[in-house]
Enzyme design. Structure first.
Site, mmCIF file in Angstrom:
data_model
loop_
_atom_site.group_PDB
_atom_site.id
_atom_site.type_symbol
_atom_site.label_atom_id
_atom_site.label_comp_id
_atom_site.label_asym_id
_atom_site.label_seq_id
_atom_site.Cartn_x
_atom_site.Cartn_y
_atom_site.Cartn_z
ATOM 1 N N ASP A 9 -0.180 -73.481 38.658
ATOM 2 C CA ASP A 9 -1.098 -74.122 39.601
ATOM 3 C C ASP A 9 -2.187 -74.905 38.878
ATOM 4 O O ASP A 9 -2.669 -74.493 37.822
ATOM 5 C CB ASP A 9 -1.720 -73.035 40.483
ATOM 6 C CG ASP A 9 -2.473 -73.592 41.667
ATOM 7 O OD1 ASP A 9 -2.024 -74.596 42.239
ATOM 8 O OD2 ASP A 9 -3.505 -72.995 42.050
ATOM 9 N N HIS A 10 -2.572 -76.031 39.448
ATOM 10 C CA HIS A 10 -3.661 -76.854 38.929
ATOM 11 C C HIS A 10 -3.561 -77.085 37.425
ATOM 12 O O HIS A 10 -4.512 -76.823 36.670
ATOM 13 C CB HIS A 10 -5.019 -76.235 39.278
ATOM 14 C CG HIS A 10 -5.415 -76.453 40.712
ATOM 15 N ND1 HIS A 10 -5.923 -77.643 41.182
ATOM 16 C CD2 HIS A 10 -5.337 -75.640 41.785
ATOM 17 C CE1 HIS A 10 -6.149 -77.547 42.477
ATOM 18 N NE2 HIS A 10 -5.795 -76.345 42.871
ATOM 19 N N ASP B 263 -2.735 -81.679 38.390
ATOM 20 C CA ASP B 263 -3.878 -82.010 39.226
ATOM 21 C C ASP B 263 -4.526 -83.298 38.733
ATOM 22 O O ASP B 263 -5.362 -83.288 37.839
ATOM 23 C CB ASP B 263 -4.889 -80.863 39.220
ATOM 24 C CG ASP B 263 -6.012 -81.069 40.220
ATOM 25 O OD1 ASP B 263 -6.083 -82.168 40.804
ATOM 26 O OD2 ASP B 263 -6.808 -80.143 40.417
ATOM 27 N N GLU C 285 -1.702 -83.456 44.094
ATOM 28 C CA GLU C 285 -2.776 -83.407 45.082
ATOM 29 C C GLU C 285 -3.348 -84.796 45.305
ATOM 30 O O GLU C 285 -3.622 -85.537 44.362
ATOM 31 C CB GLU C 285 -3.881 -82.455 44.615
ATOM 32 C CG GLU C 285 -5.031 -82.300 45.602
ATOM 33 C CD GLU C 285 -6.089 -81.312 45.133
ATOM 34 O OE1 GLU C 285 -7.281 -81.660 45.190
ATOM 35 O OE2 GLU C 285 -5.717 -80.196 44.693
ATOM 36 N N HIS D 253 -11.789 -74.503 47.476
ATOM 37 C CA HIS D 253 -11.482 -73.327 46.665
ATOM 38 C C HIS D 253 -12.635 -72.324 46.725
ATOM 39 O O HIS D 253 -13.778 -72.679 47.001
ATOM 40 C CB HIS D 253 -11.251 -73.720 45.208
ATOM 41 C CG HIS D 253 -10.047 -74.578 44.998
ATOM 42 N ND1 HIS D 253 -10.125 -75.888 44.604
ATOM 43 C CD2 HIS D 253 -8.729 -74.312 45.146
ATOM 44 C CE1 HIS D 253 -8.907 -76.401 44.505
ATOM 45 N NE2 HIS D 253 -8.045 -75.455 44.827
ATOM 46 N N GLY D 254 -12.306 -71.069 46.440
ATOM 47 C CA GLY D 254 -13.333 -70.052 46.345
ATOM 48 C C GLY D 254 -13.767 -69.532 47.700
ATOM 49 O O GLY D 254 -13.008 -69.530 48.664
ATOM 50 N N GLY E 245 -7.170 -73.503 48.818
ATOM 51 C CA GLY E 245 -8.412 -72.946 49.333
ATOM 52 C C GLY E 245 -8.217 -72.111 50.581
ATOM 53 O O GLY E 245 -8.979 -72.203 51.540
ATOM 54 N N THR F 117 -8.548 -68.843 51.079
ATOM 55 C CA THR F 117 -9.448 -67.719 51.325
ATOM 56 C C THR F 117 -10.574 -68.134 52.264
ATOM 57 O O THR F 117 -11.296 -69.094 51.993
ATOM 58 C CB THR F 117 -10.042 -67.211 49.996
ATOM 59 O OG1 THR F 117 -8.984 -66.716 49.177
ATOM 60 C CG2 THR F 117 -11.053 -66.099 50.250
ATOM 61 N N THR G 198 -8.601 -66.217 45.698
ATOM 62 C CA THR G 198 -9.849 -65.453 45.743
ATOM 63 C C THR G 198 -9.722 -64.195 46.587
ATOM 64 O O THR G 198 -10.234 -63.131 46.222
ATOM 65 C CB THR G 198 -10.988 -66.336 46.272
ATOM 66 O OG1 THR G 198 -11.097 -67.510 45.444
ATOM 67 C CG2 THR G 198 -12.312 -65.592 46.262
#
Length: 281
Positions: free
Chosen positions: A82-83, A104, A134, A178-179, A207, A209, A231
């Site tokens: 990922d990323h 990314d 992305e 994200h986060g 993202g 979460t 997260t």
């Protein structure tokens, strides 16, 4: 069951109108807990690690573990990088047997993002691996070190990007971040609907979460086929371990090991049920 490709899982999800969870892991216990949940619910799944996490979980150690666990699973499991930020680490993941990688290029211009993606796709073909990219910019950053503003994906840009690259999966920015969200996320479902009608490619939501179950299901109804969860799983593991220490002064390693597995298992299981992928293996 052998490793599977991400695109195959997402194409089946498109036909069944559900989403496949892509769950970030950081150690053996999280890998075990995630796959345990998938096997119990007979759900296809993706396990992943982002490049920014490699200072804690070196790729040469956790990568082979992820591949081995997926190969021994009773359900179809894809292994995703990922990323990806550097071609060096993307190539290392491919060499280790990851079945998909994300490059990314969201901070680049559209043209540079397309060129970077095509370069990675050429390399991934050598390994029969899939590629995610992305468009736009998901807010925050994967490790919480940056507070990047959200730049919603443009419909015309998405059409041009997919027409030029033919990428296997496309992550979109529709108000997601994200986060941990500081307030309830406000997702732009109109943009998502337009993109879904304009490009014939599985769409990805980063993202995850903090997004409500209702909004998850709305996104799935509008074409999201892969949902990233990181997260929430890390938090579930930490919470489960904290409860253990609050309940007992003497905790041996093996009890700690069990609680880490359980923490990952509980969160992955919950999201599989929301995404509707149970009994789709």
């Amino acid at each position: 069951m052998p490793l599977v490709g991400m695109r195959d899982l997402l194409n089946k999800a498109e036909k069944g109108k559900y989403a496949v969870g892509s769950f970030s892991v950081a150690n053996m216990e999280m890998v075990m807990g995630a796959i345990k949940a998938g096997e119990e619910l007979n759900s296809p799944m993706i396990i992943q690690i982002a490049e920014v996490r490699l200072n804690y979980s070196p790729l040469h150690l956790i990568g082979p573990m992820m591949v081995s666990a997926a190969s021994a699973a009773k359900i179809p499991v894809a292994i995703h990088f990922d990323h990806g930020l550097t071609l060096e680490k993307v190539n290392e993941a491919l060499e280790l047997g990851f079945t998909s990688v994300m490059i990314d290029g969201s901070k680049c211009s559209l043209k540079d993002n397309m060129n970077l993606t095509k370069k990675v796709m050429d390399e991934a073909k050598k390994y029969n691996a899939d590629v995610e990219a992305e468009i736009g910019r998901v807010g925050g950053s994967e490790d919480g070190s940056e507070n990047l503003s959200i730049l919603c994906t443009g419909v015309n840009e998405a059409k041009e990007f997919y027409s030029e690259t033919g990428v296997d999966a496309l992550a979109v920015a529709i108000g997601n971040a994200h986060g941990v969200y500081l307030e309830n996320p406000k997702l732009n479902f109109n943009i998502l609907d337009e993109i879904n009608k304009s490009v014939d490619v599985p769409l990805v939501l980063h993202g995850g979460t903090g997004i409500s179950d209702e909004d998850f299901r709305k996104c799935i109804s509008l074409g999201i086929r892969k949902i990233n969860i990181a997260t929430a799983t890390f938090a579930s593991v930490e919470e489960n371990v904290r409860k253990l220490y609050n309940q007992s002064e003497n905790v041996d390693y093996f009890k700690l090991h069990e609680k880490e597995i359980e923490g990952a298992y509980l969160n992955v299981k919950r999201h599989i049920l929301v995404f509707g992928s149970q009994n789709k293996a």
